[in-house]
Design a protein around this motif. Structure first.
Motif, PDB file in Angstrom:
ATOM      1  N   ILE A  58       0.829  -1.207   0.000  1.00 45.71           N
ATOM      2  CA  ILE A  58       0.000   0.000   0.000  1.00 45.71           C
ATOM      3  C   ILE A  58       0.862   1.256   0.000  1.00 45.71           C
ATOM      4  O   ILE A  58       0.557   2.227  -0.675  1.00 45.71           O
ATOM      5  N   ASP A  59       1.978   1.223   0.746  1.00 44.37           N
ATOM      6  CA  ASP A  59       2.838   2.404   0.842  1.00 44.37           C
ATOM      7  C   ASP A  59       3.528   2.749  -0.468  1.00 44.37           C
ATOM      8  O   ASP A  59       3.826   3.908  -0.724  1.00 44.37           O
ATOM      9  N   GLU A  60       3.787   1.736  -1.312  1.00 43.33           N
ATOM     10  CA  GLU A  60       4.451   2.002  -2.593  1.00 43.33           C
ATOM     11  C   GLU A  60       3.491   1.942  -3.777  1.00 43.33           C
ATOM     12  O   GLU A  60       3.909   2.087  -4.930  1.00 43.33           O
ATOM     13  N   GLY A  61       2.202   1.695  -3.527  1.00 38.51           N
ATOM     14  CA  GLY A  61       1.187   1.819  -4.569  1.00 38.51           C
ATOM     15  C   GLY A  61       1.079   0.680  -5.553  1.00 38.51           C
ATOM     16  O   GLY A  61       0.707   0.897  -6.708  1.00 38.51           O
ATOM     17  N   PHE A  62       1.391  -0.552  -5.124  1.00 33.15           N
ATOM     18  CA  PHE A  62       1.229  -1.659  -6.059  1.00 33.15           C
ATOM     19  C   PHE A  62       0.762  -2.917  -5.336  1.00 33.15           C
ATOM     20  O   PHE A  62       0.847  -3.040  -4.125  1.00 33.15           O
ATOM     21  N   CYS A  63       0.269  -3.854  -6.151  1.00 31.98           N
ATOM     22  CA  CYS A  63      -0.198  -5.145  -5.663  1.00 31.98           C
ATOM     23  C   CYS A  63       0.150  -6.186  -6.712  1.00 31.98           C
ATOM     24  O   CYS A  63       0.074  -5.920  -7.919  1.00 31.98           O
ATOM     25  N   PHE A  64       0.547  -7.375  -6.237  1.00 32.25           N
ATOM     26  CA  PHE A  64       0.829  -8.493  -7.126  1.00 32.25           C
ATOM     27  C   PHE A  64      -0.265  -9.533  -6.953  1.00 32.25           C
ATOM     28  O   PHE A  64      -0.719  -9.789  -5.845  1.00 32.25           O
ATOM     29  N   LEU A  65      -0.663 -10.171  -8.059  1.00 35.59           N
ATOM     30  CA  LEU A  65      -1.645 -11.258  -8.031  1.00 35.59           C
ATOM     31  C   LEU A  65      -0.986 -12.542  -8.506  1.00 35.59           C
ATOM     32  O   LEU A  65      -0.311 -12.561  -9.536  1.00 35.59           O
ATOM     33  N   PHE A  66      -1.204 -13.604  -7.747  1.00 32.91           N
ATOM     34  CA  PHE A  66      -0.726 -14.942  -8.072  1.00 32.91           C
ATOM     35  C   PHE A  66      -1.935 -15.861  -8.136  1.00 32.91           C
ATOM     36  O   PHE A  66      -2.913 -15.660  -7.409  1.00 32.91           O
ATOM     37  N   LYS A  67      -1.872 -16.877  -8.984  1.00 31.55           N
ATOM     38  CA  LYS A  67      -2.940 -17.876  -9.065  1.00 31.55           C
ATOM     39  C   LYS A  67      -2.316 -19.266  -9.116  1.00 31.55           C
ATOM     40  O   LYS A  67      -1.212 -19.435  -9.617  1.00 31.55           O
ATOM     41  N   THR A  68      -3.070 -20.240  -8.611  1.00 31.91           N
ATOM     42  CA  THR A  68      -2.577 -21.613  -8.671  1.00 31.91           C
ATOM     43  C   THR A  68      -2.690 -22.136 -10.097  1.00 31.91           C
ATOM     44  O   THR A  68      -3.524 -21.682 -10.882  1.00 31.91           O
ATOM     45  N   GLU A  69      -1.834 -23.128 -10.396  1.00 30.25           N
ATOM     46  CA  GLU A  69      -1.902 -23.729 -11.725  1.00 30.25           C
ATOM     47  C   GLU A  69      -3.260 -24.373 -11.964  1.00 30.25           C
ATOM     48  O   GLU A  69      -3.757 -24.371 -13.085  1.00 30.25           O
ATOM     49  N   ASN A  70      -3.894 -24.900 -10.929  1.00 32.14           N
ATOM     50  CA  ASN A  70      -5.222 -25.496 -11.098  1.00 32.14           C
ATOM     51  C   ASN A  70      -6.266 -24.436 -11.425  1.00 32.14           C
ATOM     52  O   ASN A  70      -7.299 -24.734 -12.014  1.00 32.14           O
ATOM     53  N   HIS A  71      -6.005 -23.210 -11.061  1.00 32.80           N
ATOM     54  CA  HIS A  71      -6.882 -22.093 -11.385  1.00 32.80           C
ATOM     55  C   HIS A  71      -6.679 -21.660 -12.836  1.00 32.80           C
ATOM     56  O   HIS A  71      -7.606 -21.215 -13.504  1.00 32.80           O
ATOM     57  N   LEU A  72      -5.455 -21.818 -13.344  1.00 27.28           N
ATOM     58  CA  LEU A  72      -5.088 -21.304 -14.665  1.00 27.28           C
ATOM     59  C   LEU A  72      -5.116 -22.320 -15.798  1.00 27.28           C
ATOM     60  O   LEU A  72      -5.405 -21.971 -16.929  1.00 27.28           O
ATOM     61  N   ILE A  73      -4.772 -23.551 -15.513  1.00 24.01           N
ATOM     62  CA  ILE A  73      -4.579 -24.534 -16.571  1.00 24.01           C
ATOM     63  C   ILE A  73      -5.860 -25.335 -16.781  1.00 24.01           C
ATOM     64  O   ILE A  73      -6.326 -26.019 -15.877  1.00 24.01           O
ATOM     65  N   LYS A  74      -6.420 -25.235 -17.970  1.00 25.76           N
ATOM     66  CA  LYS A  74      -7.720 -25.860 -18.259  1.00 25.76           C
ATOM     67  C   LYS A  74      -7.763 -27.342 -17.905  1.00 25.76           C
ATOM     68  O   LYS A  74      -8.725 -27.812 -17.326  1.00 25.76           O
ATOM     69  N   SER A  75      -6.712 -28.071 -18.248  1.00 22.63           N
ATOM     70  CA  SER A  75      -6.733 -29.517 -18.009  1.00 22.63           C
ATOM     71  C   SER A  75      -6.679 -29.863 -16.526  1.00 22.63           C
ATOM     72  O   SER A  75      -6.958 -30.992 -16.144  1.00 22.63           O
TER      73      SER A  75
END
Length: 178
Positions: A58-75
């Motif tokens: 918050i102090d430096e004005g950014f956020c990172f988003l991560f997702k699990t491979e099960n969230h991203l990979i269709k198979s």
């Protein structure tokens, strides 16, 4: 945080890459703690739930988003969404006061400044967005990245979201960023 370095690490497997983990440590992110917390964790700028992990500065004005491979990979989407390796998927940059963030002061892509109007940003990018509505302007592929102007109010962008425009995991060709 330098945008170019962050973009370089987008869609890296943070669970498996010590180089990527070192990058986040260098940004002052306690990546080891963030990856090890249990689901539904919400504390001190780390929010983890349903296969997504947000790490805020918050102090430096950014956020990172991560997702699990099960969230991203269709198979792998038939598997529990909360399981699998973690991938770095998005960078959020904030203007002063948006969602209680301080303004991101680093160099932004295309020379964008927080004082730029939406039209000035379009001019800097060099083409019209691929998607436009009253809240979001999004380019799907700008030299390999996607760029979104979000929370537009009074013709000013409050959040800039950066992701990769496409990615193919070497182990699973059905990988689809979301």
């Amino acid at each position: 945080m330098k945008i170019e370095e962050a973009i370089h690490n987008l869609y890296s497997n943070v669970s498996a890459s010590e180089i990527c983990r070192d990058y986040f440590r260098g940004c002052g992110v306690n990546i080891d703690k963030a990856l090890s917390v249990s689901d539904d964790y919400d504390d001190a700028g780390i929010y983890k739930s349903e296969g997504e992990l947000y790490i805020e500065n918050i102090d430096e004005g950014f956020c990172f988003l991560f997702k699990t491979e099960n969230h991203l990979i269709k198979s792998k989407q038939s598997l529990p969404i909360t399981e699998g390796d973690w991938y770095f998927t998005k960078i959020f940059l904030y203007s002063e006061g948006k969602d209680d963030y301080r303004e991101f002061l680093g160099v932004m892509p295309y020379g964008i400044l927080w004082i730029d109007t939406v039209q000035e940003i379009i001019n800097k990018v060099g083409r019209v967005p691929d998607f436009i509505n009253e809240y979001v302007h999004k380019w799907d592929d700008l030299d390999g990245i996607s760029l979104s102007l979000s929370s537009i109010k009074d013709n000013q962008t409050k959040i800039i979201i950066i992701g990769k425009s496409s990615y193919r995991d070497t182990h699973d060709k059905s990988f689809v960023p979301s």
